[in-house]
Design a protein around this motif. Structure first.
Motif, mmCIF file in Angstrom:
data_model
loop_
_atom_site.group_PDB
_atom_site.id
_atom_site.type_symbol
_atom_site.label_atom_id
_atom_site.label_comp_id
_atom_site.label_asym_id
_atom_site.label_seq_id
_atom_site.Cartn_x
_atom_site.Cartn_y
_atom_site.Cartn_z
ATOM 1 N N PRO A 76 12.899 -22.782 -25.944
ATOM 2 C CA PRO A 76 12.254 -23.155 -24.672
ATOM 3 C C PRO A 76 13.199 -23.749 -23.639
ATOM 4 O O PRO A 76 12.822 -23.910 -22.487
ATOM 5 C CB PRO A 76 11.213 -24.213 -25.097
ATOM 6 C CG PRO A 76 11.145 -24.161 -26.575
ATOM 7 C CD PRO A 76 12.462 -23.668 -27.037
ATOM 8 N N HIS A 77 14.422 -24.072 -24.039
ATOM 9 C CA HIS A 77 15.307 -24.827 -23.155
ATOM 10 C C HIS A 77 16.353 -23.969 -22.462
ATOM 11 O O HIS A 77 17.220 -24.488 -21.750
ATOM 12 C CB HIS A 77 16.002 -25.938 -23.946
ATOM 13 C CG HIS A 77 15.042 -26.891 -24.580
ATOM 14 N ND1 HIS A 77 14.233 -27.729 -23.836
ATOM 15 C CD2 HIS A 77 14.721 -27.121 -25.887
ATOM 16 C CE1 HIS A 77 13.474 -28.445 -24.650
ATOM 17 N NE2 HIS A 77 13.738 -28.079 -25.891
ATOM 18 N N ALA A 78 16.308 -22.665 -22.651
ATOM 19 C CA ALA A 78 17.289 -21.790 -22.006
ATOM 20 C C ALA A 78 16.715 -20.387 -21.884
ATOM 21 O O ALA A 78 15.762 -20.024 -22.570
ATOM 22 C CB ALA A 78 18.592 -21.760 -22.806
ATOM 23 N N HIS A 79 17.313 -19.634 -20.976
ATOM 24 C CA HIS A 79 16.959 -18.214 -20.835
ATOM 25 C C HIS A 79 18.086 -17.418 -21.475
ATOM 26 O O HIS A 79 19.201 -17.370 -20.961
ATOM 27 C CB HIS A 79 16.817 -17.836 -19.364
ATOM 28 C CG HIS A 79 16.698 -16.362 -19.134
ATOM 29 N ND1 HIS A 79 15.572 -15.654 -19.481
ATOM 30 C CD2 HIS A 79 17.573 -15.462 -18.614
ATOM 31 C CE1 HIS A 79 15.750 -14.382 -19.164
ATOM 32 N NE2 HIS A 79 16.952 -14.242 -18.648
ATOM 33 N N PHE A 80 17.808 -16.800 -22.623
ATOM 34 C CA PHE A 80 18.819 -16.039 -23.338
ATOM 35 C C PHE A 80 18.771 -14.573 -22.932
ATOM 36 O O PHE A 80 17.695 -13.988 -22.811
ATOM 37 C CB PHE A 80 18.613 -16.183 -24.846
ATOM 38 C CG PHE A 80 18.760 -17.588 -25.344
ATOM 39 C CD1 PHE A 80 19.998 -18.203 -25.385
ATOM 40 C CD2 PHE A 80 17.646 -18.311 -25.759
ATOM 41 C CE1 PHE A 80 20.136 -19.509 -25.824
ATOM 42 C CE2 PHE A 80 17.773 -19.617 -26.210
ATOM 43 C CZ PHE A 80 19.025 -20.223 -26.234
ATOM 44 N N HIS A 81 19.954 -13.995 -22.739
ATOM 45 C CA HIS A 81 20.037 -12.585 -22.367
ATOM 46 C C HIS A 81 20.115 -11.682 -23.588
ATOM 47 O O HIS A 81 19.814 -10.484 -23.499
ATOM 48 C CB HIS A 81 21.259 -12.352 -21.481
ATOM 49 C CG HIS A 81 21.201 -13.097 -20.188
ATOM 50 N ND1 HIS A 81 21.702 -14.369 -20.032
ATOM 51 C CD2 HIS A 81 20.655 -12.761 -18.995
ATOM 52 C CE1 HIS A 81 21.494 -14.775 -18.784
ATOM 53 N NE2 HIS A 81 20.860 -13.816 -18.148
ATOM 54 N N LEU A 82 20.544 -12.248 -24.747
ATOM 55 C CA LEU A 82 20.668 -11.443 -25.962
ATOM 56 C C LEU A 82 20.742 -12.398 -27.143
ATOM 57 O O LEU A 82 21.257 -13.515 -27.029
ATOM 58 C CB LEU A 82 21.915 -10.558 -25.893
ATOM 59 C CG LEU A 82 22.171 -9.614 -27.073
ATOM 60 C CD1 LEU A 82 22.701 -8.260 -26.557
ATOM 61 C CD2 LEU A 82 23.165 -10.210 -28.057
ATOM 62 N N VAL A 83 20.226 -11.943 -28.307
ATOM 63 C CA VAL A 83 20.277 -12.728 -29.538
ATOM 64 C C VAL A 83 21.050 -11.948 -30.595
ATOM 65 O O VAL A 83 20.762 -10.770 -30.850
ATOM 66 C CB VAL A 83 18.857 -13.041 -30.059
ATOM 67 C CG1 VAL A 83 18.936 -13.817 -31.379
ATOM 68 C CG2 VAL A 83 18.072 -13.839 -29.022
ATOM 69 N N VAL A 84 22.056 -12.578 -31.191
ATOM 70 C CA VAL A 84 22.762 -12.037 -32.356
ATOM 71 C C VAL A 84 22.150 -12.725 -33.570
ATOM 72 O O VAL A 84 22.284 -13.941 -33.737
ATOM 73 C CB VAL A 84 24.273 -12.302 -32.282
ATOM 74 C CG1 VAL A 84 24.958 -11.799 -33.558
ATOM 75 C CG2 VAL A 84 24.879 -11.615 -31.057
ATOM 76 N N LEU A 85 21.477 -11.969 -34.414
ATOM 77 C CA LEU A 85 20.621 -12.541 -35.454
ATOM 78 C C LEU A 85 21.016 -12.051 -36.842
ATOM 79 O O LEU A 85 20.948 -10.853 -37.134
ATOM 80 C CB LEU A 85 19.158 -12.159 -35.176
ATOM 81 C CG LEU A 85 18.111 -12.574 -36.201
ATOM 82 C CD1 LEU A 85 18.013 -14.092 -36.276
ATOM 83 C CD2 LEU A 85 16.755 -11.962 -35.828
ATOM 84 N N ASP A 86 21.420 -12.989 -37.721
ATOM 85 C CA ASP A 86 21.670 -12.656 -39.122
ATOM 86 C C ASP A 86 20.325 -12.523 -39.837
ATOM 87 O O ASP A 86 19.462 -13.399 -39.712
ATOM 88 C CB ASP A 86 22.510 -13.763 -39.759
ATOM 89 C CG ASP A 86 22.911 -13.440 -41.188
ATOM 90 O OD1 ASP A 86 22.791 -12.270 -41.586
ATOM 91 O OD2 ASP A 86 23.344 -14.370 -41.905
ATOM 92 N N LEU A 87 20.140 -11.454 -40.585
ATOM 93 C CA LEU A 87 18.857 -11.254 -41.253
ATOM 94 C C LEU A 87 18.691 -12.142 -42.487
ATOM 95 O O LEU A 87 17.578 -12.477 -42.871
ATOM 96 C CB LEU A 87 18.699 -9.787 -41.661
ATOM 97 C CG LEU A 87 18.538 -8.787 -40.517
ATOM 98 C CD1 LEU A 87 18.163 -7.420 -41.065
ATOM 99 C CD2 LEU A 87 17.496 -9.245 -39.514
ATOM 100 N N MET A 88 19.805 -12.539 -43.113
ATOM 101 C CA MET A 88 19.749 -13.353 -44.326
ATOM 102 C C MET A 88 19.877 -14.824 -43.948
ATOM 103 O O MET A 88 20.964 -15.395 -43.938
ATOM 104 C CB MET A 88 20.861 -12.946 -45.295
ATOM 105 C CG MET A 88 20.744 -11.504 -45.763
ATOM 106 S SD MET A 88 19.233 -11.221 -46.745
ATOM 107 C CE MET A 88 19.615 -12.178 -48.194
ATOM 108 N N LEU A 89 18.747 -15.451 -43.620
ATOM 109 C CA LEU A 89 18.726 -16.849 -43.215
ATOM 110 C C LEU A 89 17.985 -17.682 -44.251
ATOM 111 O O LEU A 89 17.061 -17.185 -44.900
ATOM 112 C CB LEU A 89 18.025 -17.000 -41.860
ATOM 113 C CG LEU A 89 18.674 -16.354 -40.645
ATOM 114 C CD1 LEU A 89 17.758 -16.509 -39.429
ATOM 115 C CD2 LEU A 89 20.040 -16.971 -40.359
#
Length: 270
Positions: A76-89
């Motif tokens: 909620p605190h920023a506007h992100f243009h892209l997310v790099v997401l690891d699937l194994m969290l």
């Protein structure tokens, strides 16, 4: 030597080749534009921090977190243009978080997967991920994919403001994206600069949602605000005057102490 991050030893060794910085979230300014903001979600601290520095060196703004819980807090605190997401969290999986994100936004997602996670990659793409990179990966390849996805995400923008774009009505005022103009309650056009229009559109499209100065800086991409918070305050003041919204008793664009600004009214599309 090929830049491939595949073992913890390689990551530690590679840290000496990366420029010193303020850590995750350091901002590299550019004289002409605000850097695009990338969220990295990866529980491996060394990969997370080194990738953040690598992207910052390539003029991106970066927020890096270890899991979905921290990502939800940052969202909620920023506007992100892209997310790099690891699937194994740990805890909530990357797939579960990707599903949650798709319910919030169409922000582009690039998944990081283990080499053998074919099923997870397919599910991730079905959930709306835009691309994936298998570990071990070459950071330059990831950078190229990030840039390609961001280019694709930006291509539809001119078409969204076509002749068929819906008008946005609020408190008697009408904003017409198709013509980039504002009409007062009497139907008379109120002249706006390009930056004023972009700022108002950002507020109207997110009515009743508090937008921090950082979020507004990201949304405007430097077109109006420049690098300083104070510029947002000045732009809001000018916009209030054009909306006949007294700054001391503002009813449309309200100041949230310690938070930012909010367009406090309902919006109808027509």
């Amino acid at each position: 030597m090929q830049e491939v991050w595949h073992t913890r030893f390689d990551l530690v060794q590679r840290s000496a080749t990366l420029p010193a910085g303020r850590g995750c979230g350091a901002l590299f300014s550019h004289p002409m534009e605000t850097p695009q903001h990338i969220l990295i979600v990866d529980d491996d601290r060394e990969i997370r921090e080194l990738l953040a520095r690598f992207l910052e060196r390539n003029r991106f703004r970066v927020t890096a977190v270890r899991d979905a819980r921290d990502a939800r807090r940052a969202w909620p605190h920023a506007h992100f243009h892209l997310v790099v997401l690891d699937l194994m969290l740990p805890g909530e999986s990357g797939l579960e978080f990707a599903r949650w994100m798709r319910g919030q936004s169409d922000v582009p997602i690039i998944m990081l997967t283990a080499m053998g996670e074919e099923t997870d990659r397919i599910v991730g793409l079905e959930l709306g991920a835009d691309d994936y990179v298998a570990k071990p990966f070459n950071p330059r390849e990831l950078l190229a994919r990030i840039r390609a996805v961001l280019r694709r995400a930006g291509e539809p923008a001119p078409r969204r403001e076509s002749a068929g774009a819906a008008a946005l009505s609020f408190s008697g005022w009408t904003l017409e994206p198709a013509r980039r103009r504002l009409l007062n309650p009497e139907g008379v056009e109120v002249p706006l600069t390009g930056g004023e229009y972009d700022l108002l559109l950002a507020l109207v499209e997110r009515a009743n949602r508090v937008l921090t100065r950082d979020m507004l800086l990201d949304l405007l991409r430097g077109r109006q605000a420049g690098p300083f918070d104070r510029a947002i305050d000045v732009a809001i003041s000018r916009l209030r005057r054009k909306l006949d919204d007294d700054g001391r008793r503002a009813q449309l664009i309200k100041t949230v102490r310690g938070g930012g600004y909010v367009l406090a009214t309902s919006v109808e599309r027509r």
